[in-house]
Design a protein around this motif. Sequence first.
Motif, short mmCIF file in Angstrom:
data_model
loop_
_atom_site.label_atom_id
_atom_site.label_comp_id
_atom_site.label_asym_id
_atom_site.label_seq_id
_atom_site.Cartn_x
_atom_site.Cartn_y
_atom_site.Cartn_z
N UNK A 87 6.83 64.77 74.23
CA UNK A 87 7.78 65.18 73.59
C UNK A 87 7.35 64.53 72.30
N UNK A 88 7.79 62.85 72.35
CA UNK A 88 6.88 61.90 71.37
C UNK A 88 6.13 62.49 70.51
N UNK A 89 5.16 62.85 71.39
CA UNK A 89 3.52 63.37 70.70
C UNK A 89 3.82 65.19 69.79
N UNK A 95 7.19 66.92 63.17
CA UNK A 95 7.78 66.03 62.06
C UNK A 95 6.60 66.05 61.03
N UNK A 96 5.32 65.73 60.74
CA UNK A 96 3.94 65.43 60.03
C UNK A 96 3.81 66.09 59.04
N UNK A 98 6.07 69.00 58.75
CA UNK A 98 7.34 69.17 58.20
C UNK A 98 7.43 68.49 57.22
N UNK A 99 7.17 67.06 56.37
CA UNK A 99 6.76 66.19 55.95
C UNK A 99 6.11 66.93 54.35
N UNK A 100 4.95 67.16 54.85
CA UNK A 100 3.68 68.07 54.09
C UNK A 100 4.82 68.95 53.80
N UNK A 101 5.47 70.03 54.08
CA UNK A 101 6.02 70.97 53.73
C UNK A 101 6.72 70.61 52.52
N UNK A 102 8.12 69.06 52.88
CA UNK A 102 8.88 68.89 51.77
C UNK A 102 8.47 69.05 50.86
N UNK A 103 7.37 68.38 50.49
CA UNK A 103 6.05 67.84 49.46
C UNK A 103 5.33 68.88 48.50
#
Length: 462
Positions: A87-89, A95-96, A98-103
């Motif tokens: 689940x963490x993987x 998460x990675x 999502x952060x790129x998309x926010x950028x």
Amino acid sequence: MSDPNAGYDVVILGGGSGGYAAAFRSAELGLKVALIEKDKVGGTCLHRGCIPTKALLHAGEVADTARESEQFGILAEFKGVDMPAVKKYKDDVVSKLYKGLQGLVKAHKVDFIQGTGKLVGPNAVQVDDGQTVTGKHVVLATGSYSKTLPGLDIDGEKVITSEHALELTELPNKAIVIGGGVIGVEFASAWKSLGVEVEIIEGLPRLIAAEDADSSKQLERAFRKRGIKFHTGKFFEKVEKTASGVQVTIQGGTVVEGDLVLVAVGRGPVTANLGYEEQGITLDRGFVPVNEHLQTSVPGVYAVGDIVPGIQLAHRGFLQGIFVAEHIAGLNPAPIDETGIPRVTFTEPEVASMGLNEDKAKEKYGADKIKSVNYNLAGNGKSNILKTQGFVKLVAVEDGPIVGVHMVGARISEQIGEAELIYNWEAYANDVAQLIHMHPTQNEAIGEAAMLLAGKPLHAHD
């Protein structure tokens, strides 16, 4: 953020695949854009669908490789599955991205407005914080939700949806999957690889019934070999919770028991209570009908993604979002051919398709005008290295173009790009047969199938 009361060129309701694609392309074309999303940009695909599901499937593939390593001459010990770590993987991948998309939202200078929006006029969306955002054009991109059926009361524990399944930190010993479409078979495949006993109940005559019949048969054969049980042509009659799990009765009286039930009976459009009908938007069973330019029944209002009738795929949403932005900007883009959208089911083995299946091709052109060939992957070097079974099937009009490409095999989804070009460029068998396909790759199988269809087979029997 810009002043929302100043008005925008484009106001987009929903920040999933179709919504953010429309936002980014509109911004690239110099339009002032507002993107309204109640949750996180990326929508179902990134957070609760495509990406996390495929991460789970990859974890299962790694587990299978570890178990089967000796057949490749590698001595390894499989110690089991650490589900919290899986689940963490999966969460880290999401998460990675999502952060790129926010950028990218910031880089495109798109005004992102967090909140639940409601259409209150043909050019106005009211957000739950009280502000009203207006625009010359509005794009509806509110996505979809996991459907259920009468008698299937979702509790998130014993009767779950795919969203719940992605959050499990402890695997069941046995799972019952109601629904043998893409979502159902993908979870069945992943869970089996992770060590879960799985049984599928599907009311239609075959698994992944929307695919070519040969593809369904090949997947069913592979599932039987893997020990995944399934019942086709039979609907469930009732689901009962027991002290130890669940009990499902299917047509004919057969009772199936398990720890939990995954409800995978499709996805419905998120359009209720959003002001659509009040503002004159025509709905059909909750979906938003559109014309070839993705315009709704209200001038200036467009719709994209899962709320539009048709196949529900993220890349379809991307394409529609880009199309709408370019149409608004006056670029006159070519209408989208829905049949020309690639499809992949990421099971083990994978099922990939492009264009018409054989039955649909015969309906459209006449049974006597259609020719098809199957190239067995047993003749493909790379497929033997991967120890996978399957085929590449080409469906063509007699003395005409290839109108369908259907493939089954491990990692065969990587070949969908050429299949897309073959269909969309209306290539003939001889056109594809003369191309050089790299050896040894699975890509060769497409070339071999084309040579077979053209009457000059190399590693196949005509």
